[in-house]
Write a protein that holds these residues in place. Structure first.
Motif, PDB file in Angstrom:
ATOM      1  N   LYS A  20      38.844  28.238  29.837  1.00 59.11           N
ATOM      2  CA  LYS A  20      39.409  28.885  28.654  1.00 59.11           C
ATOM      3  C   LYS A  20      40.113  30.171  29.055  1.00 59.11           C
ATOM      4  O   LYS A  20      39.623  30.929  29.879  1.00 59.11           O
ATOM      5  CB  LYS A  20      38.295  29.188  27.661  1.00 59.11           C
ATOM      6  N   TYR A  21      41.273  30.414  28.446  1.00 58.64           N
ATOM      7  CA  TYR A  21      42.075  31.600  28.737  1.00 58.64           C
ATOM      8  C   TYR A  21      41.493  32.808  28.018  1.00 58.64           C
ATOM      9  O   TYR A  21      41.239  32.760  26.813  1.00 58.64           O
ATOM     10  CB  TYR A  21      43.524  31.363  28.304  1.00 58.64           C
ATOM     11  N   ASN A  22      41.270  33.895  28.741  1.00 55.88           N
ATOM     12  CA  ASN A  22      40.761  35.128  28.163  1.00 55.88           C
ATOM     13  C   ASN A  22      41.725  36.259  28.501  1.00 55.88           C
ATOM     14  O   ASN A  22      41.806  36.676  29.654  1.00 55.88           O
ATOM     15  CB  ASN A  22      39.365  35.438  28.705  1.00 55.88           C
ATOM     16  N   PRO A  23      42.475  36.766  27.517  1.00 57.41           N
ATOM     17  CA  PRO A  23      43.459  37.812  27.820  1.00 57.41           C
ATOM     18  C   PRO A  23      42.820  39.124  28.250  1.00 57.41           C
ATOM     19  O   PRO A  23      43.459  39.953  28.883  1.00 57.41           O
ATOM     20  CB  PRO A  23      44.230  37.986  26.515  1.00 57.41           C
ATOM     21  N   TYR A  24      41.543  39.337  27.950  1.00 56.44           N
ATOM     22  CA  TYR A  24      40.887  40.587  28.318  1.00 56.44           C
ATOM     23  C   TYR A  24      40.487  40.625  29.787  1.00 56.44           C
ATOM     24  O   TYR A  24      40.087  41.667  30.292  1.00 56.44           O
ATOM     25  CB  TYR A  24      39.679  40.835  27.423  1.00 56.44           C
ATOM     26  N   SER A  25      40.584  39.487  30.476  1.00 61.69           N
ATOM     27  CA  SER A  25      40.294  39.472  31.905  1.00 61.69           C
ATOM     28  C   SER A  25      41.505  39.903  32.733  1.00 61.69           C
ATOM     29  O   SER A  25      41.392  40.063  33.939  1.00 61.69           O
ATOM     30  CB  SER A  25      39.833  38.079  32.340  1.00 61.69           C
ATOM     31  N   LEU A  26      42.649  40.099  32.076  1.00 55.83           N
ATOM     32  CA  LEU A  26      43.856  40.538  32.769  1.00 55.83           C
ATOM     33  C   LEU A  26      43.813  42.044  33.015  1.00 55.83           C
ATOM     34  O   LEU A  26      43.132  42.776  32.291  1.00 55.83           O
ATOM     35  CB  LEU A  26      45.090  40.206  31.921  1.00 55.83           C
ATOM     36  N   PRO A  27      44.567  42.519  34.013  1.00 57.86           N
ATOM     37  CA  PRO A  27      44.656  43.968  34.210  1.00 57.86           C
ATOM     38  C   PRO A  27      45.321  44.633  32.999  1.00 57.86           C
ATOM     39  O   PRO A  27      46.108  44.004  32.289  1.00 57.86           O
ATOM     40  CB  PRO A  27      45.546  44.114  35.449  1.00 57.86           C
ATOM     41  N   PRO A  28      45.009  45.917  32.761  1.00 54.86           N
ATOM     42  CA  PRO A  28      45.552  46.595  31.576  1.00 54.86           C
ATOM     43  C   PRO A  28      47.077  46.614  31.529  1.00 54.86           C
ATOM     44  O   PRO A  28      47.660  46.450  30.455  1.00 54.86           O
ATOM     45  CB  PRO A  28      44.998  48.016  31.690  1.00 54.86           C
ATOM     46  N   TRP A  29      47.742  46.791  32.668  1.00 59.01           N
ATOM     47  CA  TRP A  29      49.206  46.846  32.653  1.00 59.01           C
ATOM     48  C   TRP A  29      49.791  45.488  32.267  1.00 59.01           C
ATOM     49  O   TRP A  29      50.809  45.418  31.592  1.00 59.01           O
ATOM     50  CB  TRP A  29      49.748  47.314  34.004  1.00 59.01           C
ATOM     51  N   LEU A  30      49.149  44.402  32.672  1.00 58.07           N
ATOM     52  CA  LEU A  30      49.652  43.071  32.335  1.00 58.07           C
ATOM     53  C   LEU A  30      49.413  42.755  30.859  1.00 58.07           C
ATOM     54  O   LEU A  30      50.241  42.110  30.218  1.00 58.07           O
ATOM     55  CB  LEU A  30      48.989  42.016  33.219  1.00 58.07           C
ATOM     56  N   ARG A  31      48.306  43.237  30.293  1.00 53.85           N
ATOM     57  CA  ARG A  31      48.069  43.070  28.859  1.00 53.85           C
ATOM     58  C   ARG A  31      49.113  43.829  28.056  1.00 53.85           C
ATOM     59  O   ARG A  31      49.571  43.355  27.015  1.00 53.85           O
ATOM     60  CB  ARG A  31      46.674  43.560  28.481  1.00 53.85           C
ATOM     61  N   GLN A  32      49.505  45.012  28.548  1.00 57.73           N
ATOM     62  CA  GLN A  32      50.517  45.795  27.846  1.00 57.73           C
ATOM     63  C   GLN A  32      51.879  45.102  27.904  1.00 57.73           C
ATOM     64  O   GLN A  32      52.597  45.044  26.897  1.00 57.73           O
ATOM     65  CB  GLN A  32      50.615  47.191  28.448  1.00 57.73           C
ATOM     66  N   VAL A  33      52.243  44.546  29.055  1.00 61.37           N
ATOM     67  CA  VAL A  33      53.499  43.803  29.187  1.00 61.37           C
ATOM     68  C   VAL A  33      53.490  42.591  28.267  1.00 61.37           C
ATOM     69  O   VAL A  33      54.484  42.297  27.603  1.00 61.37           O
ATOM     70  CB  VAL A  33      53.729  43.385  30.661  1.00 61.37           C
ATOM     71  N   ARG A  34      52.357  41.903  28.187  1.00 62.44           N
ATOM     72  CA  ARG A  34      52.232  40.740  27.300  1.00 62.44           C
ATOM     73  C   ARG A  34      52.414  41.150  25.838  1.00 62.44           C
ATOM     74  O   ARG A  34      53.084  40.463  25.064  1.00 62.44           O
ATOM     75  CB  ARG A  34      50.859  40.098  27.498  1.00 62.44           C
TER      76      ARG A  34
END
Length: 62
Positions: free
Chosen positions: A3-17
């Motif tokens: 399952k995809y979890n967006p919170y496991s991404l680095p903070p900069w990548l979450r911001q770009v998303r």
């Protein structure tokens, strides 16, 4: 499939998303208007890609 979890991404990548998710709808609208006035194969292809990306952001697949 995991399952995809967006919170496991680095903070900069979450911001770009998040920024991409905000700008994809206006880009789709602009590309749709452009495709109506100048319907080339490239414009239709770009519009289709933009719509698919917008749907993926909406359904949180990306």
């Amino acid at each position: 499939m995991r399952k995809y979890n967006p919170y496991s991404l680095p903070p900069w990548l979450r911001q770009v998303r998040g920024v991409c998710a905000q700008f994809i709808i206006p880009i789709c609208v602009f590309q749709g208007i452009r495709t109506i006035f100048l319907p080339t194969t490239f414009d239709v292809l770009i519009l289709a890609i933009c719509i698919v990306v917008a749907i993926c952001f909406h359904l949180e697949w990306i």
